[in-house]
Design a protein around this motif. Structure first.
Motif, PDB file in Angstrom:
ATOM      1  N   TYR A  54      27.309 -16.065  25.330  1.00 30.48           N
ATOM      2  CA  TYR A  54      25.871 -15.919  25.516  1.00 30.48           C
ATOM      3  C   TYR A  54      25.491 -15.463  26.942  1.00 30.48           C
ATOM      4  O   TYR A  54      24.464 -14.823  27.140  1.00 30.48           O
ATOM      5  CB  TYR A  54      25.151 -17.233  25.191  1.00 30.48           C
ATOM      6  N   ARG A  66      36.538 -25.432  26.678  1.00 32.24           N
ATOM      7  CA  ARG A  66      35.491 -25.139  25.690  1.00 32.24           C
ATOM      8  C   ARG A  66      34.672 -26.358  25.312  1.00 32.24           C
ATOM      9  O   ARG A  66      33.526 -26.227  24.904  1.00 32.24           O
ATOM     10  CB  ARG A  66      36.118 -24.587  24.396  1.00 32.24           C
ATOM     11  N   GLU A  67      35.299 -27.548  25.384  1.00 35.80           N
ATOM     12  CA  GLU A  67      34.607 -28.722  24.869  1.00 35.80           C
ATOM     13  C   GLU A  67      34.350 -29.780  25.941  1.00 35.80           C
ATOM     14  O   GLU A  67      33.229 -30.214  26.113  1.00 35.80           O
ATOM     15  CB  GLU A  67      35.383 -29.284  23.671  1.00 35.80           C
ATOM     16  N   ARG A  84      26.248 -31.095  18.988  1.00 38.70           N
ATOM     17  CA  ARG A  84      26.749 -30.093  18.036  1.00 38.70           C
ATOM     18  C   ARG A  84      27.096 -30.753  16.699  1.00 38.70           C
ATOM     19  O   ARG A  84      26.817 -30.206  15.636  1.00 38.70           O
ATOM     20  CB  ARG A  84      28.007 -29.430  18.587  1.00 38.70           C
ATOM     21  N   LEU A  94      22.646 -25.436  28.631  1.00 38.17           N
ATOM     22  CA  LEU A  94      23.017 -26.455  27.645  1.00 38.17           C
ATOM     23  C   LEU A  94      22.493 -26.070  26.265  1.00 38.17           C
ATOM     24  O   LEU A  94      23.187 -26.218  25.260  1.00 38.17           O
ATOM     25  CB  LEU A  94      22.492 -27.825  28.073  1.00 38.17           C
ATOM     26  N   HIS A 110      31.664 -17.941  29.509  1.00 36.83           N
ATOM     27  CA  HIS A 110      30.847 -17.651  28.337  1.00 36.83           C
ATOM     28  C   HIS A 110      30.443 -16.172  28.310  1.00 36.83           C
ATOM     29  O   HIS A 110      29.283 -15.833  28.088  1.00 36.83           O
ATOM     30  CB  HIS A 110      29.608 -18.550  28.311  1.00 36.83           C
ATOM     31  N   LEU A 159      28.288 -35.400  30.040  1.00 35.29           N
ATOM     32  CA  LEU A 159      27.544 -34.288  29.433  1.00 35.29           C
ATOM     33  C   LEU A 159      28.406 -33.491  28.458  1.00 35.29           C
ATOM     34  O   LEU A 159      27.901 -32.980  27.460  1.00 35.29           O
ATOM     35  CB  LEU A 159      26.975 -33.370  30.517  1.00 35.29           C
ATOM     36  N   GLY A 160      29.700 -33.374  28.743  1.00 31.70           N
ATOM     37  CA  GLY A 160      30.604 -32.721  27.785  1.00 31.70           C
ATOM     38  C   GLY A 160      30.548 -33.440  26.445  1.00 31.70           C
ATOM     39  O   GLY A 160      30.483 -32.815  25.383  1.00 31.70           O
ATOM     40  N   VAL A 178      27.133 -32.833  24.675  1.00 39.40           N
ATOM     41  CA  VAL A 178      27.083 -31.539  23.975  1.00 39.40           C
ATOM     42  C   VAL A 178      27.836 -31.635  22.647  1.00 39.40           C
ATOM     43  O   VAL A 178      27.363 -31.161  21.609  1.00 39.40           O
ATOM     44  CB  VAL A 178      27.667 -30.408  24.858  1.00 39.40           C
ATOM     45  N   THR A 179      28.989 -32.280  22.658  1.00 36.17           N
ATOM     46  CA  THR A 179      29.777 -32.418  21.428  1.00 36.17           C
ATOM     47  C   THR A 179      29.011 -33.211  20.373  1.00 36.17           C
ATOM     48  O   THR A 179      28.938 -32.823  19.201  1.00 36.17           O
ATOM     49  CB  THR A 179      31.114 -33.119  21.740  1.00 36.17           C
ATOM     50  N   ARG A 215      39.939 -36.529  25.259  1.00 36.33           N
ATOM     51  CA  ARG A 215      39.838 -35.501  24.223  1.00 36.33           C
ATOM     52  C   ARG A 215      41.163 -34.765  24.045  1.00 36.33           C
ATOM     53  O   ARG A 215      41.623 -34.609  22.905  1.00 36.33           O
ATOM     54  CB  ARG A 215      38.706 -34.525  24.540  1.00 36.33           C
ATOM     55  N   ARG A 259      24.650 -23.537  24.696  1.00 35.85           N
ATOM     56  CA  ARG A 259      25.958 -24.037  24.298  1.00 35.85           C
ATOM     57  C   ARG A 259      25.882 -24.970  23.097  1.00 35.85           C
ATOM     58  O   ARG A 259      26.799 -25.015  22.281  1.00 35.85           O
ATOM     59  CB  ARG A 259      26.613 -24.740  25.502  1.00 35.85           C
ATOM     60  N   SER A 294      29.591 -35.036  34.595  1.00 39.64           N
ATOM     61  CA  SER A 294      30.159 -33.860  33.924  1.00 39.64           C
ATOM     62  C   SER A 294      30.869 -34.268  32.636  1.00 39.64           C
ATOM     63  O   SER A 294      30.699 -33.641  31.579  1.00 39.64           O
ATOM     64  CB  SER A 294      31.137 -33.151  34.872  1.00 39.64           C
ATOM     65  N   LEU A 299      34.443 -29.543  29.249  1.00 42.34           N
ATOM     66  CA  LEU A 299      33.661 -29.046  30.387  1.00 42.34           C
ATOM     67  C   LEU A 299      32.420 -28.271  29.936  1.00 42.34           C
ATOM     68  O   LEU A 299      31.795 -27.580  30.742  1.00 42.34           O
ATOM     69  CB  LEU A 299      34.542 -28.170  31.286  1.00 42.34           C
ATOM     70  N   VAL A 300      32.068 -28.407  28.683  1.00 36.22           N
ATOM     71  CA  VAL A 300      30.974 -27.600  28.148  1.00 36.22           C
ATOM     72  C   VAL A 300      29.624 -27.989  28.745  1.00 36.22           C
ATOM     73  O   VAL A 300      28.676 -27.200  28.741  1.00 36.22           O
ATOM     74  CB  VAL A 300      30.945 -27.696  26.601  1.00 36.22           C
ATOM     75  N   GLY A 301      29.528 -29.186  29.312  1.00 37.32           N
ATOM     76  CA  GLY A 301      28.283 -29.584  29.960  1.00 37.32           C
ATOM     77  C   GLY A 301      28.257 -29.248  31.436  1.00 37.32           C
ATOM     78  O   GLY A 301      27.291 -29.519  32.131  1.00 37.32           O
ATOM     79  N   ASP A 302      29.339 -28.648  31.919  1.00 35.59           N
ATOM     80  CA  ASP A 302      29.493 -28.358  33.342  1.00 35.59           C
ATOM     81  C   ASP A 302      29.466 -26.836  33.558  1.00 35.59           C
ATOM     82  O   ASP A 302      29.257 -26.082  32.616  1.00 35.59           O
ATOM     83  CB  ASP A 302      30.826 -28.959  33.832  1.00 35.59           C
ATOM     84  N   HIS A 303      29.706 -26.405  34.808  1.00 34.40           N
ATOM     85  CA  HIS A 303      29.713 -24.979  35.105  1.00 34.40           C
ATOM     86  C   HIS A 303      30.944 -24.636  35.914  1.00 34.40           C
ATOM     87  O   HIS A 303      31.068 -25.041  37.058  1.00 34.40           O
ATOM     88  CB  HIS A 303      28.433 -24.588  35.839  1.00 34.40           C
TER      89      HIS A 303
END
Lengths: 430, 430
Positions: A336, A144-145, B322, B29, A216, B314-315, B318-319, B141, B32, B311, A147-151
């Motif tokens: 989403y 959830r956190e 947020r 992105l 997601h 970017l995780g 995103v954090t 993390r 998310r 990757s 890998l959130v920038g990845d797919h």
């Protein structure tokens, strides 16, 4: 220093460990949270059991869970009762009263995680459940956190320790299913009624949760194609060995090649011995993740047990407590992308098929014709002839859809020269 | 929808991947984060290079990094220049201007992570660096957040892909170090000057970061006992094989048995083939964590490379984004336990020692006496006599301190019958 008060619902194997760890490490937890964590109360079914080993003040126990989760001085509720009811209504009541919730309840989350997340969002509280999938292994938070920038493209998981123990015994010692199950039961790895584990229900609930988070998208238990592993035979395991593979019960969550749908299934499968999941022994769990940029990741550890599960729960409790101190909530449910679940028949994979055939000329030609008719391309055929005049034909296919394979199996059953389709197993992880 | 603006420092292998992923997956992105992420600018050393493959608007490139991190419209800064300076001053300037920072800079964090965390706290901004250790593997993390309710006792990590590739080649093909290094260089796994990797500097920086996080204590690169792996021979690898082990370059962070001190070291070691780390092949990384309640966990994946590292970055982006939307910062550095670093001499482990000895009666007795004098207990002795009249004596000890072992080796060197102490290697993971 502030104090945050935690209500605990359930004091079984996991609950008593949570209580014990909270008491034993109160100072460390306070330093990490920035506030003291205090047990506000523990809801149990019966008050007359001896729980002195938890080190918990006996006056904290109560049988009135509803009153406990509604108390004004409770900040967070930890639910480790399990099952759908009354867990669901207690969690919803807690949220309505503004309490954040930590739960290990996979059944409930797989059944209706969206409603729980929606309630959390509505009441501006947290909902965390790291312990619900693969016990102590940090998995949901990384997905959830981190890998959130990845797919994520694919998740392959050994998420049930009981079945992994059984299959590992079958692989290592050549044991049959019944024998290995009996041993697992004797050692406490399997329940007296092992249905939930061996028929894949437990793994299916975890697969639904994993798929929802990874893609997601809203996925529930009802979306998971489930096949148990009680039908796996010593002969299947030996056949896997012969081709350099091992049989594992896998939870597989994958994106369709076009990225527009999600596939979720639980079934036994053969994977190559070089695959990182193949080395997962005994009752351990591991989850293999394929992401677009990160590549191939694996998370490994104990998937069950009081102390490991409590570790995961407490990690969430600390997070919830920190969020509360900061006046925020963590990232909630994320659906989403709203990808639909692909029909099982469209699943594409390879297959290992064992046939009991008459040993006479033309059999292979007839069998091969059935595969060709359905457009299923054969990779290898191995024939083993026995003195009795019977023969076993083992066919491994190239990639094909589940629908094409099912039609092939129906065709094979109709052949006079095929006495029995002894087993059909998917081949994964290549 | 809000927009958050990100300044990128560096556009090499990792930086260009970050830019490309941000452009390619902008919509995902945004969904998310809950806000659009926009590149505010990219600081590079030279403007005349072709960077059209990133898909980035060419007007975003600038050579004035200081101006970029100070811009009012920048919310977060991503630093992937590497090295100590100017990365440090740019990060500090960014924080002073209220920008949150994401970095992959292990050297800087191992050198002085506290000062960076202190600056982040002072200016109320975030500092995240998942990519600094073990590339794409979600690790920091999980340690900082998922295991925050637990107590880590030990971390054993394969955190350098180059040396793992070399050792894996030596193990698989019996290659010598020089040959395996050459191959790694030809394949791009090793630099032309491989010192940073093979002498363990890279792994030591990562060990310092891991130890600090795992034990909530201040640890820097200077605290790490470091031994490289350029001295590992084909004979060491063969000897490991003979005892069912494999040689790996390990980063080891451990709590002293009393819990009052921390040990941090990087060196080649023999680990049993059944250990989950033994199966980590090629340039992959993996980190094995032993926690009080969670038990044994392992995190596995690619430890380097542009896309995987991006990757992880970017995780974190995103954090950070947020958090910024929520008006909060994540959990910062945690050094409350303030455990000192234990002197290397007090390290307790087992040892594998190869001796070149004269093949005559009494040699073993003399050798054994030296071990006994230092209180080092022997587990096994294996003698291999060659036609030349020379003999190799391989001694594996029970647990002993580094100090006792060093004194033993000095004593052995002084023996007339010992021609050479050919190798001394630690035995871990048992």
């Amino acid at each position: 220093m502030n104090t945050l008060r935690v209500a605990l619902l359930g004091c079984g194997v996991v609950g008593s460990e949570i209580a014990r760890q909270m008491v034993e490490h109160a100072d460390d937890l306070a330093a990490r949270v920035g506030a003291r964590l205090e047990l506000a109360g523990i809801a149990v079914r019966r008050l007359d059991r001896d729980r002195s080993d938890t080190g918990v003040d006996p006056t904290l126990f109560t049988t009135d869970a509803v009153e406990l989760v509604s108390r004004d001085d409770v900040d967070a509720v930890v639910e480790v009762i399990g099952g759908i009811d009354p867990a669901r209504s207690l969690i919803l009541t807690a949220m309505e009263q503004g309490k954040s919730v930590v739960t290990a309840n996979k059944a409930l989350l797989a059944d209706d995680g969206f409603a729980l997340h929606a309630a959390a969002e509505k009441h501006d509280v947290d909902l965390y459940y790291e312990a619900a999938v693969a016990g102590a292994i940090p998995l949901l938070r990384p997905l959830r956190e981190s890998l959130v920038g990845d797919h994520v493209n694919r998740v392959l998981g050994i998420v049930n320790g009981t079945t992994n123990y059984i299959l590992d015994q079958m692989d290592t010692h050549g044991a049959g299913f019944a024998e290995a199950l009996e041993e697992a039961q004797a050692l406490g790895y399997a329940e007296a009624d092992p249905t939930t584990d061996v028929e894949g229900y437990d793994a299916a609930a975890k697969a639904a949760i994993l798929a929802g988070i990874a893609f997601h998208s809203p996925v529930t238990l009802a979306d998971v194609h489930r096949e148990g592993m009680s039908g796996v035979t010593a002969s299947d395991v030996a056949s896997a060995k012969a081709m350099g593979s091992v049989v594992k019960l896998l939870a597989i969550c994958e994106l369709a090649p076009e990225g527009d749908a999600v596939g979720v299934r639980v079934h036994p499968a053969m994977i190559p011995r070089e695959h990182p999941l193949a080395g997962v022994r005994g009752a351990y769990n591991a989850v293999f993740v394929e992401a677009e940029y990160a590549g191939q990741l694996m998370f490994y550890g104990p998937g069950a047990g009081g102390a490991p599960t409590a570790s995961a729960v407490l990690g969430d409790v600390v997070t919830v407590a920190r969020n509360r101190l900061g006046g925020v909530t963590g990232p909630g449910g994320s659906w989403y992308a709203e990808r639909p679940v692909r029909p099982t028949g469209e699943t594409v994979t390879r297959y290992h098929i064992s046939l009991d055939v008459a040993d006479r000329p033309g059999v292979l030609a007839a069998v091969a014709a059935v595969f060709a008719e359905q457009g299923v391309s054969i990779e290898t055929v191995r024939q083993r002839t026995e003195d009795s005049g019977d023969a076993e034909l083992v066919v491994v296919t190239h990639q094909a859809t589940d629908d094409a394979l099912s039609a092939t199996v129906r065709g094979l059953t109709d052949l006079a020269t095929v006495r029995d389709v002894m087993s059909v197993m998917r081949v994964e992880g290549e």
